[in-house]
Design a protein around this motif. Structure first.
Motif, PDB file in Angstrom:
ATOM      1  N   GLU A 105      37.500  38.563  45.028  1.00 44.95           N
ATOM      2  CA  GLU A 105      36.087  38.899  45.219  1.00 44.95           C
ATOM      3  C   GLU A 105      35.801  40.342  44.815  1.00 44.95           C
ATOM      4  OE1 GLU A 105      32.379  38.757  45.506  1.00 44.95           O
ATOM      5  OE2 GLU A 105      33.430  36.927  46.059  1.00 44.95           O
ATOM      6  N   THR A 124      32.246  33.072  49.719  1.00 47.56           N
ATOM      7  CA  THR A 124      33.355  32.648  48.863  1.00 47.56           C
ATOM      8  C   THR A 124      34.731  32.892  49.486  1.00 47.56           C
ATOM      9  OG1 THR A 124      33.367  34.784  47.712  1.00 47.56           O
ATOM     10  CG2 THR A 124      31.990  33.037  46.781  1.00 47.56           C
ATOM     11  N   SER A 136      33.382  32.395  42.677  1.00 45.85           N
ATOM     12  CA  SER A 136      33.193  33.782  43.084  1.00 45.85           C
ATOM     13  C   SER A 136      33.050  34.698  41.877  1.00 45.85           C
ATOM     14  CB  SER A 136      34.385  34.246  43.939  1.00 45.85           C
ATOM     15  OG  SER A 136      34.373  35.637  44.133  1.00 45.85           O
ATOM     16  N   SER A 163      29.577  36.600  41.051  1.00 45.91           N
ATOM     17  CA  SER A 163      29.600  38.059  41.003  1.00 45.91           C
ATOM     18  C   SER A 163      29.148  38.584  39.653  1.00 45.91           C
ATOM     19  CB  SER A 163      31.005  38.575  41.328  1.00 45.91           C
ATOM     20  OG  SER A 163      31.372  38.223  42.644  1.00 45.91           O
ATOM     21  N   THR A 201      28.311  38.064  48.481  1.00 45.00           N
ATOM     22  CA  THR A 201      28.919  36.835  47.954  1.00 45.00           C
ATOM     23  C   THR A 201      30.232  36.518  48.658  1.00 45.00           C
ATOM     24  OG1 THR A 201      30.055  38.033  46.171  1.00 45.00           O
ATOM     25  CG2 THR A 201      27.861  37.164  45.697  1.00 45.00           C
ATOM     26  N   GLY A 202      30.950  37.555  49.049  1.00 46.66           N
ATOM     27  CA  GLY A 202      32.236  37.330  49.718  1.00 46.66           C
ATOM     28  C   GLY A 202      32.116  36.648  51.054  1.00 46.66           C
TER      29      GLY A 202
END
Length: 631
Positions: free
Chosen positions: A271, A253, A228, A232, A249-250
């Motif tokens: 995150e 992840t 993550s 990021s 992305t969260g």
């Protein structure tokens, strides 16, 4: 407060989806046309851009929620459409204003133009309230009130009081307020890089970077969390929004982190901290870095180069916290992680646009043209391999998303322009500088604490770019008085401003992560704030060492600054968490925190001594851990 998020989904837009989509795509095409062909003058381009943004804001963000009674909701939508129509008229009126006729400077504005300027400010403040939150609008109103009523305040705070005619003429019919540098940068450079980020997401290039991060870090202890952070770092630097990065992305992840054993609040905090760090990671660094280039007068390439080392150190700090957290929880890595070579083989062509824009920025090409070239490169890369082709409707969706993602940024920058304008019009910035120097007692560390507190307070209600703009015009002159170079002062303020996404009680990136994790928003914000503490540690080293590379610095000075910063991060994180390889007692934790103080002393021998002590503690604890494992 309404968070700065990705563009609204069709489900949220309801029956107006096609209308809004057409208007949003129209804005994107207008921006591209302006960047490549037209190059309209600022007094023409900026009013058109802002009015277009206001129209979209009033259509996308209704004044009343859908849960309101139908009759009230319909009345609210009518108000929204009236505001949108008036915004369109304002764009036409202001873009056709005759600045060559200087009579308005001597005789004042005509009644229609005075009305138009006043209504523009009112609509802008309402649009900012809907997209960014009421705090940003309230701050702008407070500054405008100061400009109008400064003559009735006590002498320590007094300024000349300006009437409505002077306020409107200065803040609307000039380049000092609404249409000042913040909006010009948002409408020009920032827009094209936000569009670049939107195209990355819709074409699948963003997923490629996430897959690379998992291939690199997934098999190690706490793998999804470390992936993550890496993902990021890659995506956050070009997405333009920490919150957008947290959401995208969260979504992948955070569930993996929870499955591995992280608590929901920890997963959300990791995150959010990682996504916020993307805003200080070259090559794009969010909207604020382009504002910095304008404020400092320095080439963006120079800002990019000096920012690389601090950004890497921030992610090292976050990764260290993530690793210590995984050790305390006894977590392992992921199974069945795809090999990096396989991932790269499938999507290596997505790396080319990123390499291209980085190279062009370092070569000092126009950022607007670089961003547009990057957008074109993403499309070409997508269609360069049959396996990654997407329907044309996906490209249109990217154009739409890019326009909708710029709405809170443009609104916040235009409103921040009012604050910057008042500072210049009234001279309150000089008074703030003098007060900061007095309150700090003449010590740099005192000024740093005060600026950090101001950043935290501003961060409770302002998005990153707006917080940086407001803080920079007030605090940078004071930091310059302590002998800090202009770029160092701006980067310190820029970094401290990033805390707006992870600062309780209003930490928007952490709240977005909490929504995905099903966690407590406030507990997630506390975790994110702890994980993002590099935003305070590294600016300290910017002030107290040669961490920002300058032409007159030696390689030895720079290397020692890097080593001292790494030592400070390790000592602080392990001292606070109470763990290196094994749990630490009171004495070693106290020594680690003492090393933190030693790293802040600008003497090579002191820092080398501190590093030697840190190394001794690490070796002692490593030997202790090996002995425990063998017994």
């Amino acid at each position: 407060m309404q968070p700065e998020t990705l563009a609204p989904t069709p489900a949220r837009l309801g029956g107006f989806d096609y209308l809004i989509g057409a208007i949003a795509i129209g804005l994107t095409l207008f921006q591209i046309w302006h960047g490549l062909v037209a190059e309209l003058s600022a007094p023409v381009f900026l009013p058109i851009h802002l009015s277009w943004v206001l129209v979209l804001i009033f259509l996308v963000n209704p004044i009343l929620a859908r849960t309101a009674p139908p009759s009230l909701y319909l009345m609210g939508r009518m108000v929204d459409f009236i505001c949108a129509a008036v915004s369109a008229w304002l764009g036409f009126r202001l873009s056709n204003f005759d600045y060559n006729d200087l009579s308005f400077l001597f005789d004042g504005l005509g009644s229609i133009d005075l009305y138009a300027g006043s209504v523009l400010i009112v609509l802008l403040l309402e649009a900012t309230r809907r997209t960014v939150g009421w705090v940003m609008s309230a701050i702008a109103i407070l500054f405008l009130a100061y400009a109008m009523l400064g003559d009735v305040l006590p002498n320590d705070f007094a300024s000349k009081g300006f009437d409505l005619q002077e306020i409107i003429r200065f803040h609307v019919f000039s380049t000092n307020g609404v249409f000042g540098a913040p909006l010009a940068i948002a409408a020009g450079v920032v827009f094209v890089f936000v569009l670049f980020g939107a195209l990355l997401q819709v074409t699948g290039a963003g997923q490629f970077f996430i897959d690379c991060a998992f291939a690199i870090a997934g098999r190690y202890r706490g793998g999804p969390a470390k992936a993550s952070v890496l993902a990021s770092a890659a995506l956050g630097s070009i997405s333009g929004s920490a919150i957008a990065n947290t959401v995208t992305t969260g979504a992948l992840t955070i569930p993996m982190m929870k499955k591995l054993g992280y608590k929901p609040e920890q997963a959300a905090g990791i995150e959010a901290a990682a996504s916020t760090g993307g805003q200080i990671m070259p090559p794009v660094m969010g909207a604020g870095a382009f504002v910095m280039a304008q404020f400092t007068g320095l080439p963006y390439a120079e800002i990019l180069l000096v920012s690389i080392a601090p950004a890497i150190l921030y992610f090292f700090c976050t990764l260290l916290y993530v690793h210590l957290m995984a050790c305390k929880l006894g977590l392992k890595g992921m199974d069945n992680v795809q090999k990096l070579a396989v991932v790269v083989k499938q999507g290596w062509h997505y790396l080319l646009p990123l390499i291209m824009i980085t190279t062009l920025l370092l070569m000092s090409y126009s950022p607007v043209l670089v961003g547009l070239a990057g957008c074109l490169a993403i499309i070409i890369a997508t269609y360069s391999r049959r396996a990654t082709w997407v329907p044309f409707s996906v490209i249109l969706a990217g154009l739409r998303e890019g326009a909708l993602m710029i709405l809170p940024i443009s609104a916040a920058c235009a409103t921040a322009g009012l604050v910057v304008g008042v500072v210049g019009q009234t001279g309150i910035g000089l008074q703030f500088t003098q007060a900061l120097l007095a309150w700090s007692g003449g010590y740099l560390w005192g000024a740093f604490i005060l600026v950090s507190l101001a950043a935290i307070v501003l961060g409770m209600g302002l998005p990153v770019t707006a917080a940086y703009i407001v803080l920079s015009v007030m605090a940078v002159p004071a930091l310059n008085e302590f002998g800090l170079p202009i770029l160092t002062a701006h980067l310190i303020v820029f970094w401290l401003s990033q805390t707006s996404n992870v600062t309780p009680p209003i930490a928007l990136a952490a709240f977005a992560g909490a929504g995905i994790a099903g966690a407590s928003p406030m507990k997630s914000a506390v975790q994110a704030f702890k994980l993002a503490f590099g935003f305070f540690l590294i600016p300290l080293m910017m002030a107290y060492s040669g961490l920002l590379w300058r032409a007159d610095d030696s390689a030895w000075q720079f290397a020692l600054a890097i080593a001292a910063t790494i030592g400070l991060i390790i000592a602080f994180a392990c001292g606070i968490e109470g763990r290196l390889f094994k749990r630490l007692g009171v004495l070693p934790r106290g020594l680690l925190l003492a090393i933190v103080a030693l790293m802040l002393i600008e003497h090579p021998l002191v820092r080398l001594g501190g590093l030697a002590l840190l190394l001794a503690i690490i070796m002692w604890d490593k030997k202790r851990a090996v002995t425990a494992d063998n017994s």
